[in-house]
Design a protein around this motif. Structure first.
Motif, PDB file in Angstrom:
ATOM      1  N   GLY A 184       0.792  -1.227   0.000  1.00  0.00           N
ATOM      2  CA  GLY A 184       0.000   0.000   0.000  1.00  0.00           C
ATOM      3  C   GLY A 184       0.818   1.268   0.000  1.00  0.00           C
ATOM      4  O   GLY A 184       0.259   2.368   0.107  1.00  0.00           O
ATOM      5  N   LEU A 185       2.143   1.183  -0.133  1.00  0.00           N
ATOM      6  CA  LEU A 185       3.005   2.379  -0.160  1.00  0.00           C
ATOM      7  C   LEU A 185       3.077   2.912  -1.590  1.00  0.00           C
ATOM      8  O   LEU A 185       4.148   3.041  -2.186  1.00  0.00           O
ATOM      9  CB  LEU A 185       4.396   2.040   0.379  1.00  0.00           C
ATOM     10  N   VAL A 186       1.925   3.211  -2.142  1.00  0.00           N
ATOM     11  CA  VAL A 186       1.816   3.777  -3.482  1.00  0.00           C
ATOM     12  C   VAL A 186       0.954   5.028  -3.404  1.00  0.00           C
ATOM     13  O   VAL A 186       0.185   5.217  -2.460  1.00  0.00           O
ATOM     14  CB  VAL A 186       1.202   2.762  -4.473  1.00  0.00           C
ATOM     15  N   GLU A 187       1.131   5.879  -4.401  1.00  0.00           N
ATOM     16  CA  GLU A 187       0.411   7.155  -4.443  1.00  0.00           C
ATOM     17  C   GLU A 187       0.583   7.917  -3.128  1.00  0.00           C
ATOM     18  O   GLU A 187      -0.360   8.423  -2.533  1.00  0.00           O
ATOM     19  CB  GLU A 187      -1.066   6.920  -4.736  1.00  0.00           C
ATOM     20  N   LEU A 188       1.832   7.950  -2.690  1.00  0.00           N
ATOM     21  CA  LEU A 188       2.154   8.647  -1.442  1.00  0.00           C
ATOM     22  C   LEU A 188       2.243  10.150  -1.680  1.00  0.00           C
ATOM     23  O   LEU A 188       2.524  10.610  -2.784  1.00  0.00           O
ATOM     24  CB  LEU A 188       3.471   8.127  -0.869  1.00  0.00           C
ATOM     25  N   THR A 189       1.993  10.880  -0.608  1.00  0.00           N
ATOM     26  CA  THR A 189       2.173  12.334  -0.654  1.00  0.00           C
ATOM     27  C   THR A 189       3.553  12.673  -0.100  1.00  0.00           C
ATOM     28  O   THR A 189       3.891  12.290   1.034  1.00  0.00           O
ATOM     29  CB  THR A 189       1.095  13.044   0.168  1.00  0.00           C
ATOM     30  N   GLU A 190       4.376  13.354  -0.886  1.00  0.00           N
ATOM     31  CA  GLU A 190       5.738  13.722  -0.485  1.00  0.00           C
ATOM     32  C   GLU A 190       5.756  15.202  -0.079  1.00  0.00           C
ATOM     33  O   GLU A 190       5.296  16.075  -0.822  1.00  0.00           O
ATOM     34  CB  GLU A 190       6.712  13.483  -1.633  1.00  0.00           C
ATOM     35  N   PHE A 191       6.279  15.461   1.115  1.00  0.00           N
ATOM     36  CA  PHE A 191       6.426  16.825   1.608  1.00  0.00           C
ATOM     37  C   PHE A 191       7.913  17.180   1.662  1.00  0.00           C
ATOM     38  O   PHE A 191       8.724  16.430   2.233  1.00  0.00           O
ATOM     39  CB  PHE A 191       5.821  16.968   3.013  1.00  0.00           C
ATOM     40  N   THR A 192       8.274  18.297   1.074  1.00  0.00           N
ATOM     41  CA  THR A 192       9.643  18.823   1.132  1.00  0.00           C
ATOM     42  C   THR A 192       9.565  20.327   1.410  1.00  0.00           C
ATOM     43  O   THR A 192       8.511  20.963   1.232  1.00  0.00           O
ATOM     44  CB  THR A 192      10.378  18.584  -0.191  1.00  0.00           C
ATOM     45  N   THR A 193      10.690  20.883   1.868  1.00  0.00           N
ATOM     46  CA  THR A 193      10.726  22.324   2.177  1.00  0.00           C
ATOM     47  C   THR A 193      11.056  23.120   0.925  1.00  0.00           C
ATOM     48  O   THR A 193      11.704  22.641  -0.002  1.00  0.00           O
ATOM     49  CB  THR A 193      11.773  22.618   3.253  1.00  0.00           C
ATOM     50  N   LYS A 194      10.604  24.371   0.928  1.00  0.00           N
ATOM     51  CA  LYS A 194      10.863  25.250  -0.201  1.00  0.00           C
ATOM     52  C   LYS A 194      12.217  25.952  -0.095  1.00  0.00           C
ATOM     53  O   LYS A 194      12.747  26.427  -1.081  1.00  0.00           O
ATOM     54  CB  LYS A 194       9.763  26.307  -0.293  1.00  0.00           C
ATOM     55  N   SER A 195      12.757  25.995   1.122  1.00  0.00           N
ATOM     56  CA  SER A 195      14.039  26.685   1.312  1.00  0.00           C
ATOM     57  C   SER A 195      14.935  25.850   2.206  1.00  0.00           C
ATOM     58  O   SER A 195      14.484  24.914   2.869  1.00  0.00           O
ATOM     59  CB  SER A 195      13.831  28.078   1.923  1.00  0.00           C
ATOM     60  N   THR A 196      16.204  26.224   2.258  1.00  0.00           N
ATOM     61  CA  THR A 196      17.174  25.471   3.055  1.00  0.00           C
ATOM     62  C   THR A 196      17.161  25.867   4.523  1.00  0.00           C
ATOM     63  O   THR A 196      17.728  25.164   5.359  1.00  0.00           O
ATOM     64  CB  THR A 196      18.583  25.683   2.486  1.00  0.00           C
ATOM     65  N   VAL A 197      16.510  26.968   4.857  1.00  0.00           N
ATOM     66  CA  VAL A 197      16.543  27.452   6.247  1.00  0.00           C
ATOM     67  C   VAL A 197      15.190  27.355   6.925  1.00  0.00           C
ATOM     68  O   VAL A 197      15.088  27.569   8.132  1.00  0.00           O
ATOM     69  CB  VAL A 197      17.030  28.920   6.285  1.00  0.00           C
ATOM     70  N   GLU A 198      14.182  27.060   6.197  1.00  0.00           N
ATOM     71  CA  GLU A 198      12.835  27.056   6.761  1.00  0.00           C
ATOM     72  C   GLU A 198      12.274  25.644   6.687  1.00  0.00           C
ATOM     73  O   GLU A 198      12.395  24.960   5.669  1.00  0.00           O
ATOM     74  CB  GLU A 198      11.946  28.020   5.971  1.00  0.00           C
ATOM     75  N   ASP A 199      11.701  25.209   7.809  1.00  0.00           N
ATOM     76  CA  ASP A 199      11.058  23.903   7.818  1.00  0.00           C
ATOM     77  C   ASP A 199       9.557  24.076   8.065  1.00  0.00           C
ATOM     78  O   ASP A 199       9.065  25.193   8.227  1.00  0.00           O
ATOM     79  CB  ASP A 199      11.687  22.985   8.871  1.00  0.00           C
ATOM     80  N   GLY A 200       8.822  22.945   8.064  1.00  0.00           N
ATOM     81  CA  GLY A 200       7.378  22.992   8.254  1.00  0.00           C
ATOM     82  C   GLY A 200       6.890  21.796   9.047  1.00  0.00           C
ATOM     83  O   GLY A 200       7.652  20.897   9.402  1.00  0.00           O
ATOM     84  N   THR A 201       5.603  21.808   9.336  1.00  0.00           N
ATOM     85  CA  THR A 201       4.999  20.770  10.171  1.00  0.00           C
ATOM     86  C   THR A 201       3.832  20.117   9.432  1.00  0.00           C
ATOM     87  O   THR A 201       3.027  20.798   8.790  1.00  0.00           O
ATOM     88  CB  THR A 201       4.497  21.359  11.500  1.00  0.00           C
ATOM     89  N   VAL A 202       3.789  18.791   9.566  1.00  0.00           N
ATOM     90  CA  VAL A 202       2.677  18.005   9.037  1.00  0.00           C
ATOM     91  C   VAL A 202       2.056  17.230  10.196  1.00  0.00           C
ATOM     92  O   VAL A 202       2.773  16.676  11.036  1.00  0.00           O
ATOM     93  CB  VAL A 202       3.132  17.026   7.934  1.00  0.00           C
ATOM     94  N   VAL A 203       0.743  17.196  10.252  1.00  0.00           N
ATOM     95  CA  VAL A 203       0.027  16.510  11.327  1.00  0.00           C
ATOM     96  C   VAL A 203      -0.625  15.241  10.755  1.00  0.00           C
ATOM     97  O   VAL A 203      -1.362  15.300   9.774  1.00  0.00           O
ATOM     98  CB  VAL A 203      -1.051  17.415  11.954  1.00  0.00           C
ATOM     99  N   LEU A 204      -0.316  14.117  11.403  1.00  0.00           N
ATOM    100  CA  LEU A 204      -0.882  12.828  10.997  1.00  0.00           C
ATOM    101  C   LEU A 204      -1.941  12.379  11.993  1.00  0.00           C
ATOM    102  O   LEU A 204      -1.810  12.604  13.200  1.00  0.00           O
ATOM    103  CB  LEU A 204       0.214  11.752  10.927  1.00  0.00           C
ATOM    104  N   SER A 205      -2.969  11.724  11.472  1.00  0.00           N
ATOM    105  CA  SER A 205      -4.007  11.108  12.304  1.00  0.00           C
ATOM    106  C   SER A 205      -4.343   9.739  11.711  1.00  0.00           C
ATOM    107  O   SER A 205      -4.230   9.533  10.506  1.00  0.00           O
ATOM    108  CB  SER A 205      -5.263  11.979  12.355  1.00  0.00           C
ATOM    109  N   PRO A 206      -4.773   8.796  12.539  1.00  0.00           N
ATOM    110  CA  PRO A 206      -5.091   7.449  12.016  1.00  0.00           C
ATOM    111  C   PRO A 206      -6.339   7.465  11.139  1.00  0.00           C
ATOM    112  O   PRO A 206      -7.218   8.323  11.273  1.00  0.00           O
ATOM    113  CB  PRO A 206      -5.302   6.613  13.283  1.00  0.00           C
ATOM    114  N   LYS A 207      -6.401   6.488  10.247  1.00  0.00           N
ATOM    115  CA  LYS A 207      -7.557   6.373   9.350  1.00  0.00           C
ATOM    116  C   LYS A 207      -8.791   5.879  10.100  1.00  0.00           C
ATOM    117  O   LYS A 207      -9.912   6.230   9.746  1.00  0.00           O
ATOM    118  CB  LYS A 207      -7.225   5.403   8.211  1.00  0.00           C
ATOM    119  N   ILE A 208      -8.592   5.062  11.140  1.00  0.00           N
ATOM    120  CA  ILE A 208      -9.696   4.507  11.927  1.00  0.00           C
ATOM    121  C   ILE A 208      -9.647   5.132  13.313  1.00  0.00           C
ATOM    122  O   ILE A 208      -8.565   5.312  13.896  1.00  0.00           O
ATOM    123  CB  ILE A 208      -9.591   2.980  12.000  1.00  0.00           C
ATOM    124  N   ALA A 209     -10.809   5.478  13.852  1.00  0.00           N
ATOM    125  CA  ALA A 209     -10.860   6.227  15.113  1.00  0.00           C
ATOM    126  C   ALA A 209     -10.207   5.474  16.270  1.00  0.00           C
ATOM    127  O   ALA A 209      -9.634   6.092  17.173  1.00  0.00           O
ATOM    128  CB  ALA A 209     -12.314   6.554  15.452  1.00  0.00           C
TER     129      ALA A 209
END
Length: 453
Positions: free
Chosen positions: A273-298
């Motif tokens: 199932g590791l297909v059609e994954l969403t890839e997150f990368t930073t736009k700059s070398t000095v700035e990072d970002g945050t991604v929040v994950l939650s489970p598919k089932i409650a």
């Protein structure tokens, strides 16, 4: 005493099940509109009932015909025919004298009387013809009766031969028959006893599977499982995650879809199932970002496992919901007796430096092994440190396994390291095709486990 009582209850349950099966088949072949004719036809052919019914009908027809088809009736018709012939000869063949040519009334009277006699003769001829037809029909029915009686005798002889053959075969092969019945009743418990006291016990004598060097360097860190996990993404640690697990992300991150997590392992990526994954990368070398994950089932939880130059963690890829860092993948084929017991011969190992985000049912626990070895139920295991010794051990008592309360074997780990388990086993959601054809689901599960998924 309790064990004997339980065995008696089990035997009673088996006997009741067989009796219910016989009762259901009897009802089906005697009450339903579809199977009732089939059962009746089979019984009629076997017992000759249909032939006997035909014989009874022919006998009724013969008795009905014999009432008006007897020698007395035929003699009476012959006498009447002879009598009418004489009367016609007497009445119709006498000429009128020439001197009474003017007596037209006498001529008309004679012609009328002659005509009546001829009509009466026609009636007698019709009666004779009907009698002859009934006589022919009676002969045909008697021929049919003779044939049916012969068929009935053959059917009775055949049934008698079948019954004698059954008796002879039972007398000659009663040992095999009773052995077959015994196997039908006790095949399941005998197989369970053989697996528990034979195969599983024999498997414990084999050395454990060692996937990597137990003294190889490498560290593993982990966090407690949570409902929501925040992930920092920077230039050196891009994040690959399943599309349906992302809740929110910073807009300063680049986002794109990646068809396969590893193009070098497309089959593993697709099957896990590791297909059609969403890839997150930073736009700059000095700035990072945050991604929040939650489970598919409650009811599921997510945990973070961090590897640092680690030689490898064996993992079920279906439990991975996100990957960050320089995580690599390798596989090992193992043909140990323990692998045959579990049905898994290929082990998928994630190694290197980075983070794995795992999703488990009811919670995920990262447990350290004890010096005295640790066992865990196989359906709860998510992954384990490849430096551990991995083996199978039979469940501790026979009766829970015999009653299908527990599985035959558990996974056992020895050495120093950690393994990951979930709180409860997830229920697989079946497609409509798999619901209708359960063997498809079973086949895919067996094949998937064989290849380590």
């Amino acid at each position: 005493m309790k064990l004997i009582f339980a065995i008696v209850l089990w035997l009673a349950n088996k006997a009741i099940s067989i009796a219910l099966l016989i009762a259901v088949l009897t009802v089906l072949f005697s009450a339903t509109t579809i199977l009732k004719p089939i059962g009746q036809d089979l019984w009629s052919q076997l017992s000759g009932k249909d032939i006997q019914e035909v014989i009874n009908r022919i006998n009724r027809d013969i008795k009905q015909l014999e009432i008006n088809t007897n020698p007395q009736f035929k003699s009476k018709i012959n006498l009447l025919n002879q009598d009418i012939d004489l009367r016609i000869k007497a009445e119709c063949n006498i000429d009128i004298p020439w001197y009474e040519f003017y007596r037209f009334d006498i001529r008309l009277q004679k012609e009328t009387a002659c005509e009546l006699l001829k009509k009466e003769k026609a009636v007698y001829q019709r009666l004779e013809k009907e009698y002859l037809e009934r006589e022919q029909q009676l002969r045909n029915l008697k021929e049919q009766l003779t044939q049916k009686l012969f068929q009935l005798e053959e059917s009775e002889q055949r049934l008698d031969r079948v019954w004698k053959l059954l008796v002879i075969n039972f007398q000659e092969n009663w040992i095999y028959i009773f052995c077959t019945i015994f196997l039908v009743l006790f095949a399941s418990p005998l197989w369970k006893a053989w697996c528990f006291f034979g195969i599983a016990y024999f498997a414990e004598k084999f050395p454990p599977i060692q996937l990597t060097d137990p003294i190889a360097d490498g560290n593993i860190f982990y966090k407690n499982a949570e409902k929501t996990v925040s992930i920092r993404v920077d230039l050196f640690n891009p994040l690959y995650m399943r599309m349906d697990s992302m809740n929110q992300y910073d807009r300063n991150l680049n986002k794109r879809t990646k068809l396969f997590w590893r193009w070098s392992a497309p089959f593993i990526s697709y099957a896990s199932g590791l297909v059609e994954l969403t890839e997150f990368t930073t736009k700059s070398t000095v700035e990072d970002g945050t991604v929040v994950l939650s489970p598919k089932i409650a009811s599921n939880y997510i945990t973070e496992v961090q590897l640092q130059q680690h030689p490898g963690v064996v993992m079920h890829p279906a439990c991975i919901t996100g990957i960050s860092g320089d995580i690599q993948l390798k596989t090992r084929w193992i043909w140990s007796f323990h692998s045959w017991m579990t049905g898994q011969h290929r082990y998928i190992i994630f190694h290197g430096t980075g983070k794995l985000y795992l999703e488990g049912s009811g919670g995920i626990y990262v447990m350290e092994t004890s010096p005295a070895k640790t066992s865990v139920e196989s359906h709860l295991l998510i992954g384990f440190d490849s430096r551990l010794g991995y083996s199978t051990i039979r469940t501790e008592t026979f009766w829970p396994y015999f009653r299908n309360k527990v599985s035959l074997i558990d996974n056992q780990f020895s050495g120093k390291g950690v393994f990951l388990r979930q709180a409860v086993a997830p229920k697989k959601e079946l497609t409509p095709l798999e619901k209708n054809f359960q063997f498809i689901s079973n086949f895919t599960s067996i094949v998937g486990k064989f290849f380590g998924f």
